[in-house]
Scaffold this motif. Structure first.
Motif, PDB file in Angstrom:
ATOM      1  N   LEU A 111      20.770  17.715  35.383  1.00 51.86           N
ATOM      2  CA  LEU A 111      20.582  19.152  35.199  1.00 51.86           C
ATOM      3  C   LEU A 111      21.192  19.893  36.382  1.00 51.86           C
ATOM      4  CD1 LEU A 111      16.850  18.905  34.152  1.00 51.86           C
ATOM      5  CD2 LEU A 111      18.728  19.546  32.621  1.00 51.86           C
ATOM      6  N   GLU A 112      22.275  20.540  36.137  1.00 58.00           N
ATOM      7  CA  GLU A 112      22.956  21.235  37.228  1.00 58.00           C
ATOM      8  C   GLU A 112      22.138  22.435  37.713  1.00 58.00           C
ATOM      9  OE1 GLU A 112      27.279  23.381  38.170  1.00 58.00           O
ATOM     10  OE2 GLU A 112      26.934  22.331  36.264  1.00 58.00           O
ATOM     11  N   GLY A 113      21.934  22.487  39.011  1.00 63.26           N
ATOM     12  CA  GLY A 113      21.292  23.647  39.618  1.00 63.26           C
ATOM     13  C   GLY A 113      19.789  23.713  39.462  1.00 63.26           C
ATOM     14  N   VAL A 114      19.159  22.653  38.978  1.00 66.95           N
ATOM     15  CA  VAL A 114      17.702  22.641  38.808  1.00 66.95           C
ATOM     16  C   VAL A 114      17.060  22.001  40.031  1.00 66.95           C
ATOM     17  CG1 VAL A 114      15.780  21.785  37.418  1.00 66.95           C
ATOM     18  CG2 VAL A 114      17.860  22.609  36.305  1.00 66.95           C
ATOM     19  N   ARG A 115      16.102  22.701  40.623  1.00 63.39           N
ATOM     20  CA  ARG A 115      15.428  22.205  41.814  1.00 63.39           C
ATOM     21  C   ARG A 115      14.307  21.255  41.435  1.00 63.39           C
ATOM     22  NH1 ARG A 115      14.311  28.280  44.183  1.00 63.39           N
ATOM     23  NH2 ARG A 115      16.471  29.020  44.165  1.00 63.39           N
ATOM     24  N   LEU A 133      10.089  29.254  43.429  1.00 62.65           N
ATOM     25  CA  LEU A 133      10.144  27.945  42.785  1.00 62.65           C
ATOM     26  C   LEU A 133      11.075  27.947  41.585  1.00 62.65           C
ATOM     27  CD1 LEU A 133       6.387  26.849  42.724  1.00 62.65           C
ATOM     28  CD2 LEU A 133       8.218  25.762  44.011  1.00 62.65           C
ATOM     29  N   ALA A 134      10.898  28.952  40.734  1.00 60.79           N
ATOM     30  CA  ALA A 134      11.614  28.966  39.456  1.00 60.79           C
ATOM     31  C   ALA A 134      13.075  29.353  39.596  1.00 60.79           C
ATOM     32  CB  ALA A 134      10.915  29.921  38.487  1.00 60.79           C
ATOM     33  N   GLY A 135      13.410  30.067  40.662  1.00 64.06           N
ATOM     34  CA  GLY A 135      14.801  30.456  40.849  1.00 64.06           C
ATOM     35  C   GLY A 135      15.352  31.299  39.720  1.00 64.06           C
ATOM     36  N   GLY A 136      14.480  32.108  39.106  1.00 58.55           N
ATOM     37  CA  GLY A 136      14.932  32.965  38.018  1.00 58.55           C
ATOM     38  C   GLY A 136      14.918  32.304  36.662  1.00 58.55           C
ATOM     39  N   GLY A 137      14.529  31.033  36.590  1.00 57.92           N
ATOM     40  CA  GLY A 137      14.484  30.345  35.305  1.00 57.92           C
ATOM     41  C   GLY A 137      13.080  29.933  34.935  1.00 57.92           C
ATOM     42  N   GLY A 138      12.983  29.013  34.004  1.00 54.63           N
ATOM     43  CA  GLY A 138      11.693  28.495  33.590  1.00 54.63           C
ATOM     44  C   GLY A 138      11.252  27.335  34.465  1.00 54.63           C
ATOM     45  N   LEU A 139      10.150  26.706  34.068  1.00 51.06           N
ATOM     46  CA  LEU A 139       9.563  25.616  34.836  1.00 51.06           C
ATOM     47  C   LEU A 139       9.186  24.474  33.891  1.00 51.06           C
ATOM     48  CD1 LEU A 139       7.099  27.762  36.968  1.00 51.06           C
ATOM     49  CD2 LEU A 139       9.121  26.591  37.865  1.00 51.06           C
ATOM     50  N   ALA A 144      15.138  25.967  32.535  1.00 51.08           N
ATOM     51  CA  ALA A 144      14.385  25.693  33.761  1.00 51.08           C
ATOM     52  C   ALA A 144      15.221  25.873  35.017  1.00 51.08           C
ATOM     53  CB  ALA A 144      13.810  24.275  33.723  1.00 51.08           C
ATOM     54  N   GLY A 145      14.577  26.452  36.009  1.00 47.07           N
ATOM     55  CA  GLY A 145      15.148  26.493  37.345  1.00 47.07           C
ATOM     56  C   GLY A 145      14.560  25.429  38.230  1.00 47.07           C
ATOM     57  N   ALA A 146      13.441  24.807  37.783  1.00 45.66           N
ATOM     58  CA  ALA A 146      12.785  23.802  38.601  1.00 45.66           C
ATOM     59  C   ALA A 146      11.990  22.822  37.755  1.00 45.66           C
ATOM     60  CB  ALA A 146      11.857  24.460  39.624  1.00 45.66           C
ATOM     61  N   LEU A 147      11.924  21.598  38.253  1.00 44.63           N
ATOM     62  CA  LEU A 147      11.026  20.573  37.748  1.00 44.63           C
ATOM     63  C   LEU A 147       9.953  20.345  38.798  1.00 44.63           C
ATOM     64  CD1 LEU A 147      13.533  17.791  36.533  1.00 44.63           C
ATOM     65  CD2 LEU A 147      12.531  19.628  35.172  1.00 44.63           C
ATOM     66  N   LEU A 148       8.723  20.139  38.351  1.00 47.87           N
ATOM     67  CA  LEU A 148       7.614  19.867  39.258  1.00 47.87           C
ATOM     68  C   LEU A 148       6.954  18.571  38.818  1.00 47.87           C
ATOM     69  CD1 LEU A 148       7.225  23.278  38.374  1.00 47.87           C
ATOM     70  CD2 LEU A 148       6.592  23.023  40.763  1.00 47.87           C
ATOM     71  N   VAL A 149       6.821  17.638  39.754  1.00 50.34           N
ATOM     72  CA  VAL A 149       6.295  16.319  39.421  1.00 50.34           C
ATOM     73  C   VAL A 149       5.437  15.835  40.577  1.00 50.34           C
ATOM     74  CG1 VAL A 149       8.241  15.020  40.421  1.00 50.34           C
ATOM     75  CG2 VAL A 149       6.963  14.047  38.473  1.00 50.34           C
TER      76      VAL A 149
END
Length: 245
Positions: free
Chosen positions: A162-166, A21-27, A133-138
């Motif tokens: 946000l470039e590259g954020v899932r 989910l995070a792709g190596g980043g935050g959430l 962040a690597g991802a947003l969750l909503v």
């Protein structure tokens, strides 16, 4: 695809890892109301905190629509209570108060477009940048609640900046959809095993006392989460649906 078939397929999605989910980043967890974060993402937040993955929580509405007729809890007092409950809830999950933002948009009237919506989307984007962040969750765009649908629109707007954020969605009220409701193509995404965090998640949900007990007992129309709804979120996994760009 019908909602009943879609949700059954969502419950059978493959298990993945937090890193998927995070792709190596935050959430960044975007919650339409105080309590949605604990119901839909409590285990994820606890897992991220346990691993040292940066997390930010953005609570979109002020939550005062839950007990609009309470003499003992007029809007300002109810808002303060629900924010305090949220901070207690995330503390149970390991998240510090400084990682939580409250946008305080009007409960039941969260805008999906216009200047206020743009400001809210920018606030979500700032939270994402703050934690890399690597991802947003909503919440799922098909949740049958106007604020959940608006929050999904705000997160989509933020993701575009946000470039590259899932972007992933978690169903909350979607579980109450009539089975014949058409919701689009088959689900893609993953389940996250949160079995080791069920105790912390239960404590987080219980911290929202105004939503799960009779703490506020002077509003005949006051909201309370039903036991069946609470049981659905006590399962050992959480569901995260891919949202197409």
């Amino acid at each position: 695809m019908r909602a009943d078939a879609f949700l059954a397929a969502a419950e059978a999605l493959p298990f993945g890892d937090l890193a998927d989910l995070a792709g190596g980043g935050g959430l960044v967890v975007v919650a339409p109301h105080p309590d949605d974060e604990s119901l839909g993402c409590g285990g994820l937040i606890a897992e991220a905190c346990a691993r040292g993955v940066p997390v930010r929580l953005v609570v979109v509405s002020d939550g005062v629509g839950s007990h609009p007729g309470s003499p003992s809890h007029p809007p300002e007092r109810l808002r303060a209570l629900r924010e305090a409950e949220t901070l207690a809830a995330v503390a149970a999950l390991g998240l510090e108060a400084g990682s939580v933002g409250f946008l305080r948009l009007p409960d039941r009237f969260v805008p999906a477009a216009g200047p206020e919506a743009e400001d809210a989307a920018q606030a979500i984007a700032r939270a994402a940048r703050a934690c890399g962040a690597g991802a947003l969750l909503v919440t799922w765009a098909h949740d049958p609640h106007c604020d959940h649908q608006a929050a999904a629109a705000l997160a989509r707007r933020a993701a575009r900046a946000l470039e590259g954020v899932r972007l992933h969605a978690y169903p909350v009220w979607g579980w109450t959809l009539p089975g014949e409701t058409e919701v689009g193509p088959a689900p893609r995404g993953m389940r996250l095993d949160v079995s080791r965090h069920l105790g912390a998640k239960a404590r987080a949900v219980a911290a929202h006392r105004s939503q799960v007990t009779d703490l506020i007992d002077d509003d005949p129309q006051g909201f309370r989460l039903a036991p069946a709804m609470l049981a659905r979120f006590a399962r050992p996994f959480e569901i995260f649906l891919e949202v197409a760009p």
